[in-house]
Design a protein around this motif. Structure first.
Motif, PDB file in Angstrom:
ATOM      1  N   PHE A   1      35.734  11.365  45.000  1.00  0.00           N
ATOM      2  CA  PHE A   1      36.775  12.172  45.616  1.00  0.00           C
ATOM      3  C   PHE A   1      37.721  12.883  44.656  1.00  0.00           C
ATOM      4  O   PHE A   1      38.484  13.742  45.074  1.00  0.00           O
TER       5      PHE A   1
ATOM      6  N   THR B   1      30.735  16.719  57.334  1.00  0.00           N
ATOM      7  CA  THR B   1      31.261  16.424  55.996  1.00  0.00           C
ATOM      8  C   THR B   1      30.397  15.419  55.251  1.00  0.00           C
ATOM      9  O   THR B   1      30.511  15.291  54.035  1.00  0.00           O
ATOM     10  N   SER B   2      29.509  14.733  55.967  1.00  0.00           N
ATOM     11  CA  SER B   2      28.572  13.817  55.311  1.00  0.00           C
ATOM     12  C   SER B   2      27.298  14.519  54.853  1.00  0.00           C
ATOM     13  O   SER B   2      26.640  14.049  53.929  1.00  0.00           O
TER      14      SER B   2
ATOM     15  N   ASN C   1      24.652   8.353  50.819  1.00  0.00           N
ATOM     16  CA  ASN C   1      24.795   9.438  51.784  1.00  0.00           C
ATOM     17  C   ASN C   1      24.094   9.112  53.097  1.00  0.00           C
ATOM     18  O   ASN C   1      24.656   9.299  54.174  1.00  0.00           O
TER      19      ASN C   1
ATOM     20  N   GLU D   1      39.841  15.878  53.313  1.00  0.00           N
ATOM     21  CA  GLU D   1      38.699  15.570  54.189  1.00  0.00           C
ATOM     22  C   GLU D   1      38.991  14.330  55.032  1.00  0.00           C
ATOM     23  O   GLU D   1      38.729  14.301  56.233  1.00  0.00           O
ATOM     24  N   HIS D   2      39.523  13.292  54.410  1.00  0.00           N
ATOM     25  CA  HIS D   2      39.777  12.045  55.123  1.00  0.00           C
ATOM     26  C   HIS D   2      41.062  12.085  55.938  1.00  0.00           C
ATOM     27  O   HIS D   2      41.155  11.407  56.962  1.00  0.00           O
TER      28      HIS D   2
ATOM     29  N   ASN E   1      42.055  12.011  50.491  1.00  0.00           N
ATOM     30  CA  ASN E   1      41.928  13.449  50.286  1.00  0.00           C
ATOM     31  C   ASN E   1      42.018  14.165  51.636  1.00  0.00           C
ATOM     32  O   ASN E   1      42.101  13.541  52.686  1.00  0.00           O
TER      33      ASN E   1
ATOM     34  N   THR F   1      38.108  16.695  44.849  1.00  0.00           N
ATOM     35  CA  THR F   1      38.328  17.293  46.165  1.00  0.00           C
ATOM     36  C   THR F   1      39.810  17.643  46.338  1.00  0.00           C
ATOM     37  O   THR F   1      40.617  17.422  45.446  1.00  0.00           O
TER      38      THR F   1
ATOM     39  N   ASN G   1      34.817  18.350  50.435  1.00  0.00           N
ATOM     40  CA  ASN G   1      34.106  17.088  50.209  1.00  0.00           C
ATOM     41  C   ASN G   1      33.358  17.196  48.882  1.00  0.00           C
ATOM     42  O   ASN G   1      33.380  18.245  48.230  1.00  0.00           O
ATOM     43  N   ASN G   2      32.710  16.129  48.483  1.00  0.00           N
ATOM     44  CA  ASN G   2      31.946  16.141  47.242  1.00  0.00           C
ATOM     45  C   ASN G   2      30.679  15.321  47.438  1.00  0.00           C
ATOM     46  O   ASN G   2      30.455  14.342  46.735  1.00  0.00           O
ATOM     47  N   ILE G   3      29.865  15.727  48.413  1.00  0.00           N
ATOM     48  CA  ILE G   3      28.655  14.956  48.679  1.00  0.00           C
ATOM     49  C   ILE G   3      27.670  15.008  47.513  1.00  0.00           C
ATOM     50  O   ILE G   3      26.771  14.176  47.440  1.00  0.00           O
TER      51      ILE G   3
ATOM     52  N   HIS H   1      32.533  14.394  61.171  1.00  0.00           N
ATOM     53  CA  HIS H   1      32.069  13.412  60.191  1.00  0.00           C
ATOM     54  C   HIS H   1      30.646  13.710  59.738  1.00  0.00           C
ATOM     55  O   HIS H   1      30.339  13.626  58.541  1.00  0.00           O
TER      56      HIS H   1
END
Length: 148
Positions: A107, A20-21, A39, A126-127, A124, A110, A29-31, A17
């Motif tokens: 998201f 990916t954060s 964030n 990632e989750h 997505n 992604t 991901n798409n931070i 986590h």
């Protein structure tokens, strides 16, 4: 052996986590789409909540491990409600009123592996991985607690 597995899973959950954060792993991901407060809040809040089971297990106190099990169950319920309810029943059942817009902004670019369900916002990749790690951490913590 269950103890080591629980330590491994809870650490992997926390590390995944946080990675990916904080790391740009696009398209996983798409931070880039997150605001700085979004964030920082996401990373800080989840560092505390996902870090607690690690600390509870390392402490060796059975009561703290039980609390960690309950906390992981609450996290998993939140993930299900946040991601799976809108996917199966539509965005009107989402936790946040602006879930469709938030989902699109954060998201939509992604990786998705689930089939489209009438245009409902889907979890997505990632989750999906995160939810699997949450579930595995919960099972490992419960097994460790029961074995003590």
């Amino acid at each position: 052996m269950l103890y080591l597995f629980a330590i491994l899973m809870t650490n992997l959950h926390l590390i995944y986590h946080q990675a990916t954060s904080k790391l740009d792993l696009f398209p996983l991901n798409n931070i880039r789409a997150y605001t700085t407060p979004e964030n920082l809040g996401e990373a800080a809040m989840n560092f505390l909540s996902m870090g607690f089971p690690v600390m509870a297990l390392l402490s060796g106190y059975q009561m703290l491990v039980l609390i960690a099990c309950l906390e992981l169950a609450i996290i998993l319920i939140g993930e299900i409600y946040t991601w799976w309810t809108p996917y199966f029943f539509g965005p009107r059942f989402a936790m946040q009123k602006n879930w469709t817009e938030l989902h699109r902004r954060l998201f939509s670019k992604t990786i998705f592996v689930l089939p489209n369900r009438k245009g409902n916002p889907a979890p997505n990749l990632e989750h999906l991985i995160l939810h699997g790690l949450t579930f595995a951490s919960l099972i490992a913590c419960v097994a460790c607690y029961v074995s003590w």
